[in-house]
Design an enzyme around this catalytic site. Structure first.
Site, PDB file in Angstrom:
ATOM      1  CG  ASP A   1      -1.942  -1.075   1.262  1.00  0.00           C
ATOM      2  OD1 ASP A   1      -1.646  -2.182   0.765  1.00  0.00           O
ATOM      3  OD2 ASP A   1      -3.041  -0.849   1.802  1.00  0.00           O
TER       4      ASP A   1
ATOM      5  CE  LYS B   1      -4.983   2.213   2.719  1.00  0.00           C
ATOM      6  NZ  LYS B   1      -3.873   1.455   3.303  1.00  0.00           N
TER       7      LYS B   1
ATOM      8  CE  LYS C   1      -6.821  -1.082   2.683  1.00  0.00           C
ATOM      9  NZ  LYS C   1      -5.450  -1.584   2.932  1.00  0.00           N
TER      10      LYS C   1
END
Length: 226
Positions: free
Chosen positions: A93, A157, A186
């Site tokens: 991430d 995200k 996400k």
């Protein structure tokens, strides 16, 4: 209707606070195994111990990269990705370079993401791009999604959990509208109860970043700020 097991399988459980210790990592790994979450998302220094703690389970290890500001040089981000993969991470991430994005230097941002993606994909490691949506306008959220897609990333995200606002339905809606057919989405940051978690899944989100996983899965409301 979602079951507890179904929701758990979408959760990247965050163990990312700067004051979380090795003992916290051990306790969180145990909780992740007991609840059958998808992954435990850890700081780069915690990848190796997390891998050991989770080795006999189905829980994956994910890690953050250039967290929480995204401001490392591109070569450093690429090296961090290499190190994280060597240490055993299953997913990355990464934080987008927020300052360069807000400066309109889209070529820089694209190449910055691509440097990590190209390296990670050589090892079949998916990359999620954290854009810190709370700093961005609706149009900028869409643009950041397009750059992430162009760079070959797998997910977009919303947030680190340490910037303004966390996840919001309007951010997720833009992400799904912009790249929902081609990338996964996400929401992360501020998901502290079952209703919020399920609402994002019903919108079409694919994964959830949650720090208060146990409270959410038990149907309670968590205290705190992640």
């Amino acid at each position: 209707m979602y079951t507890k097991e179904q929701v758990a399988k979408t959760i990247d459980h965050a163990v990312l606070k700067p004051n979380q210790t090795v003992a916290d990592l051990e306790a969180n790994a145990k909780m992740c195994i007991e609840n059958g979450v998808f992954s435990m998302c850890v700081k780069p220094c915690d990848i190796k111990p997390a891998k050991k703690l989770l080795k006999d389970s189905d829980v994956k290890v994910s890690c953050v990269l250039s967290f929480p500001h995204g401001a490392d040089a591109t070569t450093v981000k690429a090296f961090q990705a290499k190190q994280a993969i060597e240490d055993g991470t299953d997913e990355i991430d990464m934080v987008m370079n927020i300052g360069r994005f807000l400066s309109g230097d889209y070529a820089y941002v694209l190449n910055d993401i691509k440097a990590v993606v190209d390296l990670a994909h050589q090892h079949n490691v998916p990359v999620k791009v954290i854009q810190e949506s709370g700093f961005l306008s609706p149009g900028q959220i869409a643009k950041a999604c397009e750059l992430s897609y162009e760079a070959g990333a797998d997910f977009v995200k919303t947030s680190t959990g340490f910037g303004p606002g966390g996840a919001k339905p309007e951010y997720v809606e833009i992400m799904l509208k912009t790249v929902g057919g081609t990338m996964q989405v996400k929401p992360s940051g501020g998901i502290r109860d079952w209703e919020t978690a399920v609402a994002y899944l019903e919108m079409g989100a694919h994964r959830l970043g949650i720090g208060s996983t146990e409270a959410v899965l038990k149907g309670g409301t968590a205290e705190g700020d992640y």
